[in-house]
Design a protein around this motif. Structure first.
Motif, PDB file in Angstrom:
ATOM      1  N   LYS A  56       0.788  -1.276  -0.062  1.00  0.00           N
ATOM      2  CA  LYS A  56      -0.086  -0.015   0.066  1.00  0.00           C
ATOM      3  C   LYS A  56       1.026   1.208   0.012  1.00  0.00           C
ATOM      4  O   LYS A  56       1.883   1.479   0.872  1.00  0.00           O
ATOM      5  CB  LYS A  56      -0.718   0.072   1.261  1.00  0.00           C
ATOM      6  CG  LYS A  56      -1.787   1.252   1.384  1.00  0.00           C
ATOM      7  CD  LYS A  56      -2.443   1.276   2.490  1.00  0.00           C
ATOM      8  CE  LYS A  56      -3.343   2.599   2.861  1.00  0.00           C
ATOM      9  NZ  LYS A  56      -4.237   2.621   4.072  1.00  0.00           N
ATOM     10  N   ILE A  57       0.665   2.091  -0.977  1.00  0.00           N
ATOM     11  CA  ILE A  57       1.544   3.239  -1.089  1.00  0.00           C
ATOM     12  C   ILE A  57       0.762   4.598  -0.702  1.00  0.00           C
ATOM     13  O   ILE A  57      -0.402   4.757  -1.384  1.00  0.00           O
ATOM     14  CB  ILE A  57       2.054   3.334  -2.569  1.00  0.00           C
ATOM     15  CG1 ILE A  57       2.867   2.165  -2.725  1.00  0.00           C
ATOM     16  CG2 ILE A  57       2.869   4.601  -2.590  1.00  0.00           C
ATOM     17  CD1 ILE A  57       2.068   1.240  -3.787  1.00  0.00           C
ATOM     18  N   ASP A  58       1.198   5.344  -0.150  1.00  0.00           N
ATOM     19  CA  ASP A  58       0.765   6.968   0.030  1.00  0.00           C
ATOM     20  C   ASP A  58       2.131   7.790   0.722  1.00  0.00           C
ATOM     21  O   ASP A  58       2.425   8.049   1.684  1.00  0.00           O
ATOM     22  CB  ASP A  58      -0.263   6.732   1.420  1.00  0.00           C
ATOM     23  CG  ASP A  58      -0.929   8.271   1.377  1.00  0.00           C
ATOM     24  OD1 ASP A  58      -0.657   9.047   0.619  1.00  0.00           O
ATOM     25  OD2 ASP A  58      -1.492   8.273   2.396  1.00  0.00           O
ATOM     26  N   LEU A  59       2.560   8.232  -0.563  1.00  0.00           N
ATOM     27  CA  LEU A  59       3.874   8.921  -0.437  1.00  0.00           C
ATOM     28  C   LEU A  59       3.791  10.468  -0.643  1.00  0.00           C
ATOM     29  O   LEU A  59       3.094  10.644  -1.734  1.00  0.00           O
ATOM     30  CB  LEU A  59       5.128   8.224  -1.107  1.00  0.00           C
ATOM     31  CG  LEU A  59       5.546   7.004  -1.148  1.00  0.00           C
ATOM     32  CD1 LEU A  59       6.320   6.298  -1.918  1.00  0.00           C
ATOM     33  CD2 LEU A  59       6.099   6.707   0.226  1.00  0.00           C
ATOM     34  N   LYS A  60       4.246  11.257   0.088  1.00  0.00           N
ATOM     35  CA  LYS A  60       4.117  12.650  -0.125  1.00  0.00           C
ATOM     36  C   LYS A  60       5.367  13.322   0.166  1.00  0.00           C
ATOM     37  O   LYS A  60       5.948  13.359   1.049  1.00  0.00           O
ATOM     38  CB  LYS A  60       3.057  13.176   0.450  1.00  0.00           C
ATOM     39  CG  LYS A  60       1.498  12.717   0.317  1.00  0.00           C
ATOM     40  CD  LYS A  60       0.451  13.026   1.311  1.00  0.00           C
ATOM     41  CE  LYS A  60      -1.030  12.357   1.303  1.00  0.00           C
ATOM     42  NZ  LYS A  60      -1.935  12.823   2.283  1.00  0.00           N
ATOM     43  N   ASN A  61       5.650  14.449  -0.869  1.00  0.00           N
ATOM     44  CA  ASN A  61       6.508  15.531  -0.367  1.00  0.00           C
ATOM     45  C   ASN A  61       6.211  16.797  -1.136  1.00  0.00           C
ATOM     46  O   ASN A  61       5.156  16.734  -1.604  1.00  0.00           O
ATOM     47  CB  ASN A  61       7.969  14.966  -0.823  1.00  0.00           C
ATOM     48  CG  ASN A  61       8.452  14.696  -2.185  1.00  0.00           C
ATOM     49  OD1 ASN A  61       7.547  15.208  -3.196  1.00  0.00           O
ATOM     50  ND2 ASN A  61       9.463  13.992  -2.666  1.00  0.00           N
ATOM     51  N   GLU A  62       7.072  17.829  -1.116  1.00  0.00           N
ATOM     52  CA  GLU A  62       6.725  18.963  -1.637  1.00  0.00           C
ATOM     53  C   GLU A  62       6.556  19.022  -3.208  1.00  0.00           C
ATOM     54  O   GLU A  62       6.080  19.857  -3.799  1.00  0.00           O
ATOM     55  CB  GLU A  62       7.735  20.246  -1.279  1.00  0.00           C
ATOM     56  CG  GLU A  62       9.095  19.893  -1.869  1.00  0.00           C
ATOM     57  CD  GLU A  62       9.940  18.935  -1.242  1.00  0.00           C
ATOM     58  OE1 GLU A  62      11.274  18.788  -1.443  1.00  0.00           O
ATOM     59  OE2 GLU A  62       9.518  18.412  -0.378  1.00  0.00           O
ATOM     60  N   LYS A  63       7.021  17.927  -3.896  1.00  0.00           N
ATOM     61  CA  LYS A  63       7.139  17.938  -5.634  1.00  0.00           C
ATOM     62  C   LYS A  63       5.994  16.793  -5.835  1.00  0.00           C
ATOM     63  O   LYS A  63       5.618  17.037  -7.090  1.00  0.00           O
ATOM     64  CB  LYS A  63       8.646  17.540  -5.938  1.00  0.00           C
ATOM     65  CG  LYS A  63       9.505  18.701  -5.606  1.00  0.00           C
ATOM     66  CD  LYS A  63      10.693  18.269  -6.174  1.00  0.00           C
ATOM     67  CE  LYS A  63      11.835  19.309  -5.985  1.00  0.00           C
ATOM     68  NZ  LYS A  63      12.991  19.062  -6.522  1.00  0.00           N
ATOM     69  N   SER A  64       5.726  15.855  -5.249  1.00  0.00           N
ATOM     70  CA  SER A  64       4.866  14.704  -5.734  1.00  0.00           C
ATOM     71  C   SER A  64       4.125  14.208  -4.715  1.00  0.00           C
ATOM     72  O   SER A  64       4.396  13.909  -3.428  1.00  0.00           O
ATOM     73  CB  SER A  64       5.949  13.462  -6.336  1.00  0.00           C
ATOM     74  OG  SER A  64       6.812  13.143  -5.470  1.00  0.00           O
ATOM     75  N   ILE A  65       2.939  13.400  -5.220  1.00  0.00           N
ATOM     76  CA  ILE A  65       2.079  12.401  -4.354  1.00  0.00           C
ATOM     77  C   ILE A  65       2.065  11.291  -5.078  1.00  0.00           C
ATOM     78  O   ILE A  65       1.691  11.259  -6.233  1.00  0.00           O
ATOM     79  CB  ILE A  65       0.792  13.236  -3.863  1.00  0.00           C
ATOM     80  CG1 ILE A  65       0.960  14.530  -3.270  1.00  0.00           C
ATOM     81  CG2 ILE A  65       0.064  12.117  -3.172  1.00  0.00           C
ATOM     82  CD1 ILE A  65      -0.367  15.077  -2.902  1.00  0.00           C
TER      83      ILE A  65
END
Length: 310
Positions: free
Chosen positions: A86-95
């Motif tokens: 299960k993937i839920d990755l976030k930073n200032e450039k991408s989700i």
């Protein structure tokens, strides 16, 4: 198989898992792990590779959890076990969000490192978690863009139905000074899965050429390795021969479309390497004089790296 080895490692240590997902047109891989540098500074990370784009995510070491003996890893919004990811990755450039479901893993009977598994002071250790498994899932990628002072998100969705999955891992201090690695389980008309690695292995005050190779073909398993007398010979800039008694595997890297990744050096993910995630490779396997298969896949992965001297 033990899942996590880094509980008592305080510095100069890395441990990471490589999870590859493919269908006929897209390849998505995740490299998840921990890094502990020379000074004991610790963090966790994800490198997400979607076709020819790479997205980097850095987390606190405390955000990471891996079960010691069961294939279970949790890192921020990412959860992995033998049933899927299960993937839920976030930073200032991408989700990046979504999931993959996994079918039954294709396991090795014993560790690919063989007797080298118990050898102390190894610079790097390699494990294969699954040579091949069916995957199904959906991944959504949102990229943050600025146009005329406004923030918008460009969005793309990737759908996988009955695709191919592969999982391996590495742990230790550093990747070898020199190594070649290739893997493929995505072929047009054959039940075939291959993983090959050759590296310059430092040990105490010496070094040697170490080779591991696993081939699954039509319900047969072939293993070629240094500990069985196997060897790797570089025939040209893009051709290799893995040889062991009556077995011969020829590898020809036919095309290159590499992405920049970070690999471990003294526990820190600071070394630059280049991997072709989905490229053309020819694999040709003989037993004695008999040709067992001669196949080309445009979904093979290939990586070769020579560390530059300081």
């Amino acid at each position: 198989m033990k899942n996590y080895y880094g509980q008592n490692k305080e510095k100069k240590y890395f441990e990471g898992w490589y999870l590859k997902h493919q269908n006929s047109k897209d390849t998505i891989a995740f490299i998840i792990g921990v890094q502990k540098d020379l000074n004991g500074q610790k963090s966790s990370f994800v490198q997400a590779i979607i076709n020819n784009e790479v997205y980097h995510y850095i987390f606190s070491y405390d955000d990471f959890f891996a079960d010691d003996n069961t294939f279970y890893i949790k890192l921020d919004g990412l959860i992995i076990n033998e049933k899927g990811i299960k993937i839920d990755l976030k930073n200032e450039k991408s989700i990046i969000s979504g999931f993959f479901e996994y079918d039954e893993f294709t396991l090795l009977k014993y560790d690919i490192m063989g007797p080298f598994t118990i050898l102390p002071f190894m610079e790097c250790r390699h494990q294969i978690v699954s040579m091949n498994h069916t995957i199904n899932g959906k991944i959504n990628v949102k990229l943050r863009k600025s146009y005329d002072g406004q923030i918008i998100y460009e969005e793309k969705e990737y759908i996988f139905k009955d695709g191919k999955g592969y999982i391996e891992k590495d742990m230790g201090k550093s990747f070898p000074e020199y190594y070649m690695w290739t893997q493929c389980n995505n072929f047009a008309a054959s039940d075939l899965a291959i993983m090959v690695a050759n590296a310059k292995i430092p040990y105490l005050k010496m070094s040697f050429s170490g080779t591991i190779c696993s081939i699954y073909y039509n319900n047969n398993h072939y293993r070629l390795a240094t500990y069985f007398g196997g060897s790797c010979k570089k025939l040209s800039s893009n051709k290799y021969l893995i040889k062991q008694n009556k077995y011969r595997l020829y590898i020809e890297h036919l095309s290159e479309d590499a992405v920049l990744l970070y690999a471990p050096d003294n526990g820190e993910m600071s070394r630059i390497v280049y991997e072709s995630l989905a490229c053309d490779v020819n694999y040709k396997f003989y037993i004695g004089k008999d040709l067992i298969f001669d196949v080309i896949s445009n979904r093979a992965s290939f990586e070769i790296s020579q560390k530059q001297s300081n």
